[in-house]
Design an enzyme around this catalytic site. Structure first.
Site, PDB file in Angstrom:
ATOM      1  N   HIS A 259      58.598 -11.634 -44.055  1.00 39.14           N
ATOM      2  CA  HIS A 259      57.427 -12.202 -44.721  1.00 39.14           C
ATOM      3  C   HIS A 259      56.325 -12.554 -43.719  1.00 39.14           C
ATOM      4  O   HIS A 259      55.152 -12.192 -43.912  1.00 39.14           O
ATOM      5  CB  HIS A 259      57.832 -13.461 -45.495  1.00 39.14           C
ATOM      6  CG  HIS A 259      58.564 -13.174 -46.763  1.00 39.14           C
ATOM      7  ND1 HIS A 259      58.683 -14.102 -47.782  1.00 39.14           N
ATOM      8  CD2 HIS A 259      59.226 -12.061 -47.197  1.00 39.14           C
ATOM      9  CE1 HIS A 259      59.374 -13.564 -48.777  1.00 39.14           C
ATOM     10  NE2 HIS A 259      59.720 -12.335 -48.436  1.00 39.14           N
TER      11      HIS A 259
ATOM     12  N   SER B   5      58.783  -7.225 -50.117  1.00 36.11           N
ATOM     13  CA  SER B   5      58.061  -8.468 -49.826  1.00 36.11           C
ATOM     14  C   SER B   5      57.225  -8.392 -48.557  1.00 36.11           C
ATOM     15  O   SER B   5      56.106  -8.918 -48.511  1.00 36.11           O
ATOM     16  CB  SER B   5      59.058  -9.635 -49.714  1.00 36.11           C
ATOM     17  OG  SER B   5      59.796  -9.772 -50.897  1.00 36.11           O
TER      18      SER B   5
END
Length: 201
Positions: free
Chosen positions: A176, A125
């Site tokens: 993230h 991610s």
């Protein structure tokens, strides 16, 4: 740009780096779930802050291709299929690798520095958010690469992804956010080298 209509053979020929990364996701997933040495391999690949501080620095990279749950694997691989090919086409293989792996590394370093020693994580991610960071930089500085329709798709998906980042307690929020920042920070360097090459030609 983000809609894929190629055959499998065409996709793999045009986008070898994206193809390799997805294959790596699948192979590692199978190895850590369906082999006799799955547990030891998982512990070798996981991004454990404790073991990184102890000198096992490969763990800053290995989480980028490691997924334990099928849903996690499918979501990240699908995101890479959607948003990776256009950038690989624009940047070329080497610059794409630098942007993708570099953003993932920045995300994992931020995780190491900002989260507890006991924290451990896996998943692509952070690197995928790095792709978003490159796209965001391009929206403000190189609009010629992205038309209006694809801009809307990109911003909607990015907005949803950022919201869900803060709704799931299992998500590595630092990974993230700093993946996104890392991609945006690397973008001017990558794109500057691309434009220098274009001018020489």
């Amino acid at each position: 740009m983000f809609i894929r209509d190629e055959s499998f053979q065409t996709f793999t020929r045009r986008y070898p780096v994206v193809t390799f990364l997805i294959a790596a996701h699948i192979i590692v997933f199978l190895l850590i779930n369906f082999t006799p040495f799955s547990t030891s391999l998982y512990h070798f690949m996981v991004g454990s802050n404790y073991y990184i501080y102890a000198g096992e620095y490969w763990r800053l990279f290995t989480p980028i291709i490691t997924h334990e749950a099928a849903g996690h694997l499918i979501f990240n691989s699908f995101s890479l299929v959607l948003f990776g090919p256009a950038l690989e086409g624009i940047l070329g293989k080497v610059r794409f690798i630098i942007g993708y792996v570099g953003a993932g590394l920045i995300a994992n370093i931020a995780t190491l520095l900002l989260l507890p020693l006991s924290y451990a994580h896996i998943g692509a991610s952070g690197a995928i958010f790095g792709l978003f960071g490159i796209y965001v930089y391009m929206l403000y500085n190189h609009r010629q690469y992205i038309d209006r329709a694809n801009t809307q798709i990109l911003l909607v998906v990015l907005g949803i992804s950022l919201v869900t980042t803060f709704l799931n307690a299992r998500i590595n929020v630092m990974g993230h956010i700093f993946g996104l920042i890392g991609g945006a920070a690397l973008a001017p360097i990558i794109l500057a080298s691309l434009h220098r090459k274009s001018k020489r030609w």
